[in-house]
Scaffold this motif. Structure first.
Motif, PDB file in Angstrom:
ATOM      1  N   ARG A 234       0.838  -1.210   0.000  1.00 17.17           N
ATOM      2  CA  ARG A 234       0.000   0.000   0.000  1.00 17.17           C
ATOM      3  C   ARG A 234       0.872   1.259   0.000  1.00 17.17           C
ATOM      4  NH1 ARG A 234      -3.578   0.081   4.989  1.00 17.17           N
ATOM      5  NH2 ARG A 234      -4.483   1.845   3.876  1.00 17.17           N
ATOM      6  N   PRO A 235       0.476   2.313  -0.718  1.00 20.48           N
ATOM      7  CA  PRO A 235       1.225   3.579  -0.655  1.00 20.48           C
ATOM      8  C   PRO A 235       1.281   4.090   0.775  1.00 20.48           C
ATOM      9  CG  PRO A 235      -0.351   3.600  -2.467  1.00 20.48           C
ATOM     10  CD  PRO A 235      -0.653   2.374  -1.661  1.00 20.48           C
ATOM     11  N   LEU A 236       2.419   4.620   1.147  1.00 22.64           N
ATOM     12  CA  LEU A 236       2.614   5.044   2.533  1.00 22.64           C
ATOM     13  C   LEU A 236       1.687   6.197   2.908  1.00 22.64           C
ATOM     14  CD1 LEU A 236       4.313   4.083   4.844  1.00 22.64           C
ATOM     15  CD2 LEU A 236       6.106   5.676   4.188  1.00 22.64           C
ATOM     16  N   VAL A 237       1.273   6.998   1.932  1.00 25.01           N
ATOM     17  CA  VAL A 237       0.374   8.123   2.235  1.00 25.01           C
ATOM     18  C   VAL A 237      -0.961   7.622   2.781  1.00 25.01           C
ATOM     19  CG1 VAL A 237       1.408   9.748   0.603  1.00 25.01           C
ATOM     20  CG2 VAL A 237      -0.363   8.165  -0.196  1.00 25.01           C
ATOM     21  N   GLU A 238      -1.368   6.414   2.393  1.00 33.11           N
ATOM     22  CA  GLU A 238      -2.605   5.854   2.936  1.00 33.11           C
ATOM     23  C   GLU A 238      -2.447   5.547   4.422  1.00 33.11           C
ATOM     24  OE1 GLU A 238      -3.877   2.488   0.699  1.00 33.11           O
ATOM     25  OE2 GLU A 238      -4.051   3.589  -1.209  1.00 33.11           O
ATOM     26  N   HIS A 239      -1.285   5.049   4.800  1.00 39.48           N
ATOM     27  CA  HIS A 239      -1.012   4.792   6.214  1.00 39.48           C
ATOM     28  C   HIS A 239      -0.978   6.113   6.997  1.00 39.48           C
ATOM     29  CE1 HIS A 239      -0.111   0.538   5.596  1.00 39.48           C
ATOM     30  NE2 HIS A 239       0.656   0.880   4.571  1.00 39.48           N
ATOM     31  N   VAL A 240      -0.432   7.151   6.375  1.00 38.82           N
ATOM     32  CA  VAL A 240      -0.375   8.462   7.029  1.00 38.82           C
ATOM     33  C   VAL A 240      -1.787   8.976   7.292  1.00 38.82           C
ATOM     34  CG1 VAL A 240       0.364  10.865   6.804  1.00 38.82           C
ATOM     35  CG2 VAL A 240       1.871   9.028   6.032  1.00 38.82           C
ATOM     36  N   ASP A 241      -2.664   8.836   6.302  1.00 41.40           N
ATOM     37  CA  ASP A 241      -4.059   9.272   6.479  1.00 41.40           C
ATOM     38  C   ASP A 241      -4.737   8.512   7.619  1.00 41.40           C
ATOM     39  OD1 ASP A 241      -3.885  11.100   4.416  1.00 41.40           O
ATOM     40  OD2 ASP A 241      -4.653   9.721   2.895  1.00 41.40           O
ATOM     41  N   GLU A 242      -4.464   7.223   7.717  1.00 38.56           N
ATOM     42  CA  GLU A 242      -5.080   6.415   8.766  1.00 38.56           C
ATOM     43  C   GLU A 242      -4.460   6.717  10.135  1.00 38.56           C
ATOM     44  OE1 GLU A 242      -4.640   2.498   7.180  1.00 38.56           O
ATOM     45  OE2 GLU A 242      -6.071   2.869   5.564  1.00 38.56           O
ATOM     46  N   TYR A 243      -3.187   7.089  10.144  1.00 42.39           N
ATOM     47  CA  TYR A 243      -2.553   7.516  11.398  1.00 42.39           C
ATOM     48  C   TYR A 243      -3.162   8.829  11.868  1.00 42.39           C
ATOM     49  CZ  TYR A 243       1.130   9.019  14.644  1.00 42.39           C
ATOM     50  OH  TYR A 243       1.819   9.447  15.761  1.00 42.39           O
TER      51      TYR A 243
ATOM     52  N   VAL B 294       7.998  11.555  12.574  1.00 43.98           N
ATOM     53  CA  VAL B 294       8.237  10.350  11.767  1.00 43.98           C
ATOM     54  C   VAL B 294       8.464   9.136  12.659  1.00 43.98           C
ATOM     55  CG1 VAL B 294       9.750   9.276  10.064  1.00 43.98           C
ATOM     56  CG2 VAL B 294       9.158  11.682   9.837  1.00 43.98           C
ATOM     57  N   LEU B 295       9.215   9.299  13.752  1.00 41.09           N
ATOM     58  CA  LEU B 295       9.472   8.194  14.662  1.00 41.09           C
ATOM     59  C   LEU B 295       8.171   7.698  15.306  1.00 41.09           C
ATOM     60  CD1 LEU B 295      12.750   9.344  16.463  1.00 41.09           C
ATOM     61  CD2 LEU B 295      12.507   7.582  14.705  1.00 41.09           C
ATOM     62  N   GLN B 296       7.327   8.624  15.718  1.00 45.39           N
ATOM     63  CA  GLN B 296       6.050   8.245  16.315  1.00 45.39           C
ATOM     64  C   GLN B 296       5.163   7.522  15.302  1.00 45.39           C
ATOM     65  OE1 GLN B 296       4.608  12.008  17.718  1.00 45.39           O
ATOM     66  NE2 GLN B 296       6.110  12.141  19.367  1.00 45.39           N
TER      67      GLN B 296
ATOM     68  N   TRP C 172       3.832   3.621  15.550  1.00 40.45           N
ATOM     69  CA  TRP C 172       2.419   3.255  15.373  1.00 40.45           C
ATOM     70  C   TRP C 172       2.274   2.152  14.327  1.00 40.45           C
ATOM     71  CZ3 TRP C 172      -0.679   3.957  10.928  1.00 40.45           C
ATOM     72  CH2 TRP C 172      -2.038   3.672  11.101  1.00 40.45           C
ATOM     73  N   LEU C 173       3.062   2.215  13.261  1.00 41.42           N
ATOM     74  CA  LEU C 173       3.014   1.165  12.240  1.00 41.42           C
ATOM     75  C   LEU C 173       3.341  -0.199  12.841  1.00 41.42           C
ATOM     76  CD1 LEU C 173       4.804   2.919   9.219  1.00 41.42           C
ATOM     77  CD2 LEU C 173       2.372   2.377   9.395  1.00 41.42           C
ATOM     78  N   VAL C 174       4.297  -0.225  13.770  1.00 41.08           N
ATOM     79  CA  VAL C 174       4.664  -1.488  14.421  1.00 41.08           C
ATOM     80  C   VAL C 174       3.554  -1.937  15.365  1.00 41.08           C
ATOM     81  CG1 VAL C 174       6.308  -2.601  15.982  1.00 41.08           C
ATOM     82  CG2 VAL C 174       7.137  -1.031  14.208  1.00 41.08           C
ATOM     83  N   ARG C 175       3.056  -0.995  16.195  1.00 36.85           N
ATOM     84  CA  ARG C 175       2.012  -1.348  17.160  1.00 36.85           C
ATOM     85  C   ARG C 175       0.743  -1.837  16.469  1.00 36.85           C
ATOM     86  NH1 ARG C 175       3.146   3.659  19.356  1.00 36.85           N
ATOM     87  NH2 ARG C 175       1.056   4.367  18.794  1.00 36.85           N
ATOM     88  N   ASP C 176       0.444  -1.264  15.312  1.00 38.60           N
ATOM     89  CA  ASP C 176      -0.775  -1.630  14.587  1.00 38.60           C
ATOM     90  C   ASP C 176      -0.555  -2.806  13.647  1.00 38.60           C
ATOM     91  OD1 ASP C 176      -3.499  -0.665  14.628  1.00 38.60           O
ATOM     92  OD2 ASP C 176      -3.278  -0.187  12.499  1.00 38.60           O
ATOM     93  N   ARG C 177       0.593  -3.469  13.797  1.00 39.07           N
ATOM     94  CA  ARG C 177       0.907  -4.675  13.031  1.00 39.07           C
ATOM     95  C   ARG C 177       0.922  -4.423  11.530  1.00 39.07           C
ATOM     96  NH1 ARG C 177       3.564  -7.612  15.867  1.00 39.07           N
ATOM     97  NH2 ARG C 177       2.944  -9.560  14.853  1.00 39.07           N
TER      98      ARG C 177
END
Length: 226
Positions: free
Chosen positions: A59-68, A145-147, A151-156
């Motif tokens: 998935r494009p990383l911008v999608e993960h950013v939107d969900e974060y 960016v670190l946070q 979150w990416l790790v915590r959210d699997r």
């Protein structure tokens, strides 16, 4: 990693997710049967984890950013703060030309953060002609960016954080604006000078500026907050 435990003659498989312990009965008292079921369980778990991570990596990383961003809002973080964090993450990803999770590396992020320049006041002005951002500002971008990666790790969505070893800069080596509060005498002189001023600055006459100074001095509010 899963393991075997035995209680009252029955075997159980135990495993941890985010430091939380889980246990499931294997419905057997036979050691070899328990080991066979454990191996099958680990295979199924690993297959499921691999599939999940692969799916997120595509998935494009911008999608993960939107969900974060949506996650932050759901945690009752102010929209102003969430907007700032999203802007900082997006800017770093754009500068580093990072499009997918697999592109996240310490070298890419370090180069991007180090090259940041202060944001222009108008869209017409290019950042190339502006000075580098201060260490304090660059640290703010790095923290965002670190946070996000944590979150990416915590959210699997990511197995581990590739930026976990990055450290913030020493902000004391480059203090751009070392501010001290005005004394009563200094503020009095500023206030009365503004009251007498006939000059228009940023659309405000002298008396209006004096009123703004007084409000800021009395309340401690910042310019953006007023």
């Amino acid at each position: 990693m899963a393991g075997l435990t035995k209680r009252n003659g029955n075997y159980y498989v135990t495993w941890y997710v985010n430091n939380k312990r889980y246990k499931r009965s294997l419905f057997t008292r036979n050691r070899r049967e328990a080991e066979r079921k454990l191996a099958k369980f680990e295979q199924e778990q690993n297959q499921g984890i691999d599939d999940r991570f692969v799916r997120h990596r595509k998935r494009p990383l911008v999608e993960h950013v939107d969900e974060y961003y949506a996650f932050q809002i759901s945690k009752r973080i102010t929209s102003k703060q969430a907007d700032q964090v999203k802007m900082r993450i997006t800017r770093i990803l754009d500068v580093a030309r990072i499009r997918y999770i697999s592109d996240l590396t310490e070298s890419n992020i370090t180069a991007a953060v180090s090259s940041l320049r202060i944001l222009p006041q108008t869209k017409k002005k290019s950042t190339k002609k502006l000075p580098l951002a201060s260490p304090r500002t660059r640290n703010g971008y790095l923290r965002a960016v670190l946070q996000f990666c944590n979150w990416l790790v915590r959210d699997r969505r990511m197995l581990n954080n590739p930026l976990v070893g990055m450290k913030e800069e020493n902000e004391e080596v480059d203090l751009r604006h070392e501010r001290e509060p005005l004394t009563e005498e200094q503020f009095s002189e500023l206030y009365h000078t503004a009251c007498k001023s006939l000059e228009i600055i940023e659309g405000y006459d002298g008396r209006t500026r004096a009123a703004i100074y007084l409000l800021a001095y009395a309340t401690g509010l910042r310019r953006s907050e007023m």
